[in-house]
Design an enzyme around this catalytic site. Sequence first.
Site, short mmCIF file in Angstrom:
data_model
loop_
_atom_site.label_atom_id
_atom_site.label_comp_id
_atom_site.label_asym_id
_atom_site.label_seq_id
_atom_site.Cartn_x
_atom_site.Cartn_y
_atom_site.Cartn_z
N HIS A 292 0.83 -1.21 0.00
CA HIS A 292 0.00 0.00 0.00
C HIS A 292 0.87 1.26 0.00
O HIS A 292 1.86 1.34 0.73
CB HIS A 292 -0.90 0.01 1.24
CG HIS A 292 -1.71 1.27 1.38
ND1 HIS A 292 -2.64 1.66 0.44
CD2 HIS A 292 -1.72 2.23 2.34
CE1 HIS A 292 -3.20 2.79 0.82
NE2 HIS A 292 -2.66 3.17 1.96
N SER A 293 0.49 2.25 -0.82
CA SER A 293 1.10 3.58 -0.80
C SER A 293 2.63 3.51 -0.92
O SER A 293 3.15 3.03 -1.92
CB SER A 293 0.66 4.32 0.47
OG SER A 293 1.07 5.66 0.45
N TYR A 294 3.35 3.96 0.11
CA TYR A 294 4.82 3.95 0.05
C TYR A 294 5.37 2.53 0.00
O TYR A 294 6.50 2.31 -0.46
CB TYR A 294 5.40 4.69 1.25
CG TYR A 294 6.82 5.15 1.04
CD1 TYR A 294 7.08 6.41 0.50
CD2 TYR A 294 7.90 4.35 1.36
CE1 TYR A 294 8.38 6.84 0.29
CE2 TYR A 294 9.20 4.77 1.16
CZ TYR A 294 9.44 6.02 0.62
OH TYR A 294 10.73 6.43 0.41
#
Length: 371
Positions: A292-294
């Site tokens: 997720h995300s980073y």
Amino acid sequence: MSISLSSLILLPIWISMAQIQQGGPDEKEKTTALKDLLSRIDLDELMKKDEPPLDFPDTLEGFEYAFNEKGQLRHIKTGEPFVFNYREDLHRWNQKRYEALGEIITKYVYELLEKDCNLKKISIPVDATESEPKSFIFMSEDALTNPQKLMVLIHGSGVVRAGQWARRLIINEDLDSGTQIPFIKRAMDEGYGVIVLNPNENYIEVEKPKIHVQSSSDSSDEPAEKRERKDKVSKETKKRRDFYEKYRNPQREKEMMQLYIRENGSPEEHAIYVWDHFIAQSAAENVFFVAHSYGGLAFVELMIQREADVKSKVTAVALTDSVHNVWHQEAGKTIREWMRENCCNWVSSSEPLDTSVESMLPDCPRVSAAF
């Protein structure tokens, strides 16, 4: 209507400035002086004098909150959801309270990973000495021995830790929305081994040691009487300074320093370390990532650093709102081609689930997550 102490202190200055500004050019000098005075006042420090002590409970029960049978955080007595603005006009204090609760939530999720999901906490670095800073990951019993499938979960940046997707969702929605637990349980039900990374646990914080300055009189050849007088003056000066500092900043927090964890000082380092010491050593024929995300950026960096190994073991990657950038990270053509075939990025969108979403980057497909 409540008026803070800091407002009462500044009110006469604001009134004086308003009166002066209504005057003629001769008052400009006074205006400049008052503006200079205002610029010297540290409003943040002044506001702290209105705050209650930054002394918060260290348990959910102490906060008078608990998770109900639906995994929702609710007040024990009222049944109401968590209230951020517990004290009006005290945003900093409310934020500190929220952060204190967040730390308790983190420990609570760790307990759920071990008790409800039957994961094991594994300390890293694997060869850490007793005294050096350490972190940890979580693994299922069969994570390294499952011959078929292994699921690896990587969360995003910020305050979240192993087992979490979003602290805000845990507190304001429920455990299923904000934690990785539903992913872990389904993966285990379907026969996967599981490894949960902890990429934001990069250092430990310790209090800065106090620096003791040796008195210049200690090594001088001055007469004892003169040294005693100087020491007395020095002690009085320190006493006044400490009193002033206590008045100026009554809520002064401890000065902390960061001790980074060897080979795990960033999310990217952590992903590579866990790959080298765990995932690459696993027996699984097929490895799957959910990032997720980073966490997506960390995975792309892992590919850049271990391209051949990743391609040989990883079957598919599910990204969610990944912030990776193949241009900025300088991912080569072969990596971009592999990502187009083996990765998919579900992004926030109002379009129906799995609807194709246009991308400016020549890497993996982007589709709607339907929210």
